[in-house]
Design a protein around this motif. Structure first.
Motif, PDB file in Angstrom:
ATOM      1  N   ASN A 119      -6.744   9.893   2.913  1.00 23.32           N
ATOM      2  CA  ASN A 119      -6.712   8.667   2.171  1.00 23.32           C
ATOM      3  C   ASN A 119      -7.923   7.776   2.569  1.00 23.32           C
ATOM      4  N   HIS A 120      -8.308   7.712   3.897  1.00 20.68           N
ATOM      5  CA  HIS A 120      -9.557   6.883   4.214  1.00 20.68           C
ATOM      6  C   HIS A 120     -10.816   7.310   3.441  1.00 20.68           C
ATOM      7  N   HIS A 121     -11.017   8.507   3.155  1.00 23.20           N
ATOM      8  CA  HIS A 121     -12.134   9.207   2.567  1.00 23.20           C
ATOM      9  C   HIS A 121     -11.973   8.643   1.056  1.00 23.20           C
ATOM     10  N   ALA A 122     -10.792   8.479   0.430  1.00 20.43           N
ATOM     11  CA  ALA A 122     -10.560   8.128  -0.854  1.00 20.43           C
ATOM     12  C   ALA A 122     -10.734   6.610  -0.992  1.00 20.43           C
ATOM     13  N   PHE A 123     -10.291   5.860  -0.007  1.00 21.88           N
ATOM     14  CA  PHE A 123     -10.321   4.369   0.025  1.00 21.88           C
ATOM     15  C   PHE A 123     -11.054   3.819   1.260  1.00 21.88           C
ATOM     16  N   PRO A 124     -12.384   4.058   1.617  1.00 20.59           N
ATOM     17  CA  PRO A 124     -12.604   3.478   2.861  1.00 20.59           C
ATOM     18  C   PRO A 124     -12.600   2.151   3.089  1.00 20.59           C
ATOM     19  N   GLY A 125     -12.600   1.347   2.092  1.00 15.95           N
ATOM     20  CA  GLY A 125     -12.464  -0.105   2.257  1.00 15.95           C
ATOM     21  C   GLY A 125     -10.860  -0.574   2.433  1.00 15.95           C
ATOM     22  N   SER A 126      -9.977   0.002   2.423  1.00 13.61           N
ATOM     23  CA  SER A 126      -8.668  -0.333   2.333  1.00 13.61           C
ATOM     24  C   SER A 126      -8.220  -0.581   4.076  1.00 13.61           C
ATOM     25  N   ALA A 127      -7.460  -1.632   4.087  1.00 10.27           N
ATOM     26  CA  ALA A 127      -6.855  -1.951   5.308  1.00 10.27           C
ATOM     27  C   ALA A 127      -5.679  -0.980   5.600  1.00 10.27           C
ATOM     28  N   MET A 128      -5.161  -0.553   4.784  1.00  9.82           N
ATOM     29  CA  MET A 128      -3.946   0.264   4.524  1.00  9.82           C
ATOM     30  C   MET A 128      -4.561   1.703   4.667  1.00  9.82           C
ATOM     31  N   LEU A 129      -3.872   2.393   5.787  1.00 12.08           N
ATOM     32  CA  LEU A 129      -4.350   4.055   5.918  1.00 12.08           C
ATOM     33  C   LEU A 129      -3.472   4.750   5.573  1.00 12.08           C
ATOM     34  N   GLY A 130      -2.236   4.480   5.886  1.00  5.91           N
ATOM     35  CA  GLY A 130      -1.016   5.390   5.473  1.00  5.91           C
ATOM     36  C   GLY A 130      -0.491   4.657   4.343  1.00  5.91           C
ATOM     37  N   LEU A 131      -0.813   5.206   3.008  1.00  2.99           N
ATOM     38  CA  LEU A 131      -0.666   4.560   1.782  1.00  2.99           C
ATOM     39  C   LEU A 131       0.609   4.664   1.131  1.00  2.99           C
ATOM     40  N   ASN A 185      -6.802 -11.982   3.426  1.00  3.16           N
ATOM     41  CA  ASN A 185      -7.592 -11.364   2.269  1.00  3.16           C
ATOM     42  C   ASN A 185      -7.706  -9.857   2.781  1.00  3.16           C
ATOM     43  N   ILE A 186      -6.191  -9.258   2.651  1.00  5.49           N
ATOM     44  CA  ILE A 186      -6.390  -7.946   3.147  1.00  5.49           C
ATOM     45  C   ILE A 186      -6.491  -7.156   1.889  1.00  5.49           C
ATOM     46  N   VAL A 187      -7.516  -5.953   2.050  1.00  8.65           N
ATOM     47  CA  VAL A 187      -8.084  -5.325   1.184  1.00  8.65           C
ATOM     48  C   VAL A 187      -6.990  -3.996   0.915  1.00  8.65           C
ATOM     49  N   LEU A 188      -6.454  -3.884  -0.239  1.00  9.40           N
ATOM     50  CA  LEU A 188      -5.659  -2.752  -0.706  1.00  9.40           C
ATOM     51  C   LEU A 188      -6.345  -1.786  -1.682  1.00  9.40           C
ATOM     52  N   PRO A 189      -5.866  -0.724  -1.693  1.00 11.96           N
ATOM     53  CA  PRO A 189      -6.608   0.171  -2.687  1.00 11.96           C
ATOM     54  C   PRO A 189      -6.746  -0.171  -3.910  1.00 11.96           C
ATOM     55  N   SER A 190      -5.765  -0.815  -4.578  1.00  7.01           N
ATOM     56  CA  SER A 190      -5.762  -1.222  -6.049  1.00  7.01           C
ATOM     57  C   SER A 190      -6.597  -2.459  -6.252  1.00  7.01           C
ATOM     58  N   GLU A 191      -7.231  -2.914  -5.067  1.00  4.32           N
ATOM     59  CA  GLU A 191      -8.521  -3.978  -5.088  1.00  4.32           C
ATOM     60  C   GLU A 191      -9.675  -3.375  -4.983  1.00  4.32           C
ATOM     61  N   LEU A 192     -10.059  -2.019  -4.890  1.00  5.88           N
ATOM     62  CA  LEU A 192     -11.203  -1.309  -4.652  1.00  5.88           C
ATOM     63  C   LEU A 192     -11.980  -1.036  -6.000  1.00  5.88           C
ATOM     64  N   PRO A 193     -13.088  -0.968  -6.029  1.00  2.00           N
ATOM     65  CA  PRO A 193     -13.913  -0.760  -7.350  1.00  2.00           C
ATOM     66  C   PRO A 193     -13.292   0.762  -7.551  1.00  2.00           C
ATOM     67  N   GLU A 202       4.648   3.827  -3.074  1.00  2.00           N
ATOM     68  CA  GLU A 202       3.332   3.206  -2.481  1.00  2.00           C
ATOM     69  C   GLU A 202       3.853   2.101  -1.404  1.00  2.00           C
ATOM     70  N   ARG A 203       2.946   1.865  -0.411  1.00  6.17           N
ATOM     71  CA  ARG A 203       3.343   0.909   0.617  1.00  6.17           C
ATOM     72  C   ARG A 203       2.498  -0.252   0.030  1.00  6.17           C
ATOM     73  N   THR A 204       3.228  -1.500   0.498  1.00  8.40           N
ATOM     74  CA  THR A 204       2.623  -2.690   0.082  1.00  8.40           C
ATOM     75  C   THR A 204       2.879  -3.803   1.144  1.00  8.40           C
ATOM     76  N   LEU A 205       2.341  -4.853   0.954  1.00 17.56           N
ATOM     77  CA  LEU A 205       2.622  -6.063   1.800  1.00 17.56           C
ATOM     78  C   LEU A 205       3.945  -6.741   1.617  1.00 17.56           C
ATOM     79  N   GLU A 206       4.832  -6.795   2.813  1.00 15.84           N
ATOM     80  CA  GLU A 206       6.017  -7.156   2.611  1.00 15.84           C
ATOM     81  C   GLU A 206       6.551  -7.878   3.459  1.00 15.84           C
ATOM     82  N   ALA A 207       7.817  -8.443   3.747  1.00 15.64           N
ATOM     83  CA  ALA A 207       8.360  -9.272   4.747  1.00 15.64           C
ATOM     84  C   ALA A 207       8.434  -8.394   5.886  1.00 15.64           C
TER      85      ALA A 207
END
Length: 321
Positions: A245-257, A280-288, A305-310
């Protein structure tokens, strides 16, 4: 989003031509702690020492290495107050690997080299497990034509970062003195030596398998190395073992997607977001979009998919007040 591309080179051989050399400080530090673990720790064991080891390991690996060093300082995948950044990175120094600037250099060089068509065995964990263990835990790579490393002013100009970079090893005394004062030799041995060997050695071991075998959801075409997800280590590594996951989206704050990929570092980050302490948490969907990224898992569309949640714990604390 801050650009964290710090390594540059115009010479293709920068990634693979070089020699592995013994690094005395790194080696002696690890081997002394390993000797203590093997020949002293079993004879001073106590339940309280085990508790201290477990607590300090969890705090330094989660808040320090994963959230502080990796997701924040190296990748800038979220923002937080400067006081929190300094605390998290300092906890990362206490893991016992290196200072913050050295960690950034080591990480960025490895990431850059692995994205090339060819890189040195040292950088891709390409040797057998015993040779790689000796290399990674006791040696450094001396490249013939090393790439340029350009550090941002916010780090290079920080007196705090320069101080803990220069005296990273001495920071263990900040823990060692109170551990010995309150718990004697058992707390000292288990809180320092056992913790350092498990943390540093575990970091290498997960890295070795994460670059050689395991589940893959994505493939990065043209890269010398592919990352793999090590499911068994997902929880213990604070989420760092979701390496494909990290190789695919290295800029993501979320590793377990996905919901079935435990990521304790993300759980803490999500809770801090609920408290309003990070933003300003970076998620995979926000990366180029990466054209070189190819889906290998045909069941990807069925995964949640995991997202920001309560956060339940934060909600309960708010209701009590």
């Amino acid at each position: 989003m801050i650009n964290t591309e710090r390594v540059y080179s115009t010479e293709s051989e920068s990634a693979f031509e070089g020699d592995v050399i013994w690094e005395p400080l790194k080696s002696i530090w690890f081997l002394l702690n390993l000797f203590t673990l093997l020949f002293i720790a079993p004879f001073v064991f106590s339940l309280s020492a085990l508790f201290v080891f477990t607590l300090l390991t969890a705090i330094t690996l989660c808040l320090g290495h994963s959230l502080g060093m990796h997701r924040l300082l190296i990748h800038r995948s979220y923002e937080c107050p400067k006081w929190m950044e300094y605390i998290f990175v300092y906890l990362g120094v206490l893991v016992g690997m290196a200072g913050p600037i050295s960690m950034m250099q080591q990480h960025d060089l490895r990431d850059w080299a692995q994205r090339q068509k060819k890189c040195h065995d040292f950088l891709l964990h390409g040797s057998n497990i015993w040779k790689d263990a000796w290399w990674q835990l006791n040696c450094d790579l001396n490249l013939k034509s090393p790439p340029n490393f350009i550090l941002e002013e916010s780090v290079s100009g920080s007196k705090f970062y320069r101080f803990i970079e220069k005296y990273w090893l001495q920071q263990q005394l900040i823990l060692a003195i109170p551990l010995y004062f309150f718990g004697g030799l058992p707390w000292l041995v288990w809180g320092i030596s056992v913790r350092v060997v498990v943390s540093v050695g575990g970091h290498w071991l997960i890295g070795y398998f994460a670059h050689n075998q395991g589940q893959r959801t994505w493939k990065v075409e043209g890269a010398a190395v592919q990352g793999h997800n090590i499911r068994l280590a997902g929880f213990l590594s604070m989420g760092e073992a979701w390496h494909n996951n990290h190789h695919a989206f290295p800029g993501s704050a979320m590793l377990g997607l996905y919901k079935d990929e435990p990521d304790p570092g993300w759980w803490v980050l999500n809770a801090l977001h609920n408290l309003g302490l990070v933003s300003n948490i970076v998620l995979p969907s926000e990366l180029p979009l990466r054209t070189e990224l190819v889906v290998e898992d045909k069941e990807l569309e069925c995964r949640v998919e995991r997202t920001l949640e309560a956060c339940y714990i934060v909600d309960q604390l708010r209701h009590k007040h």
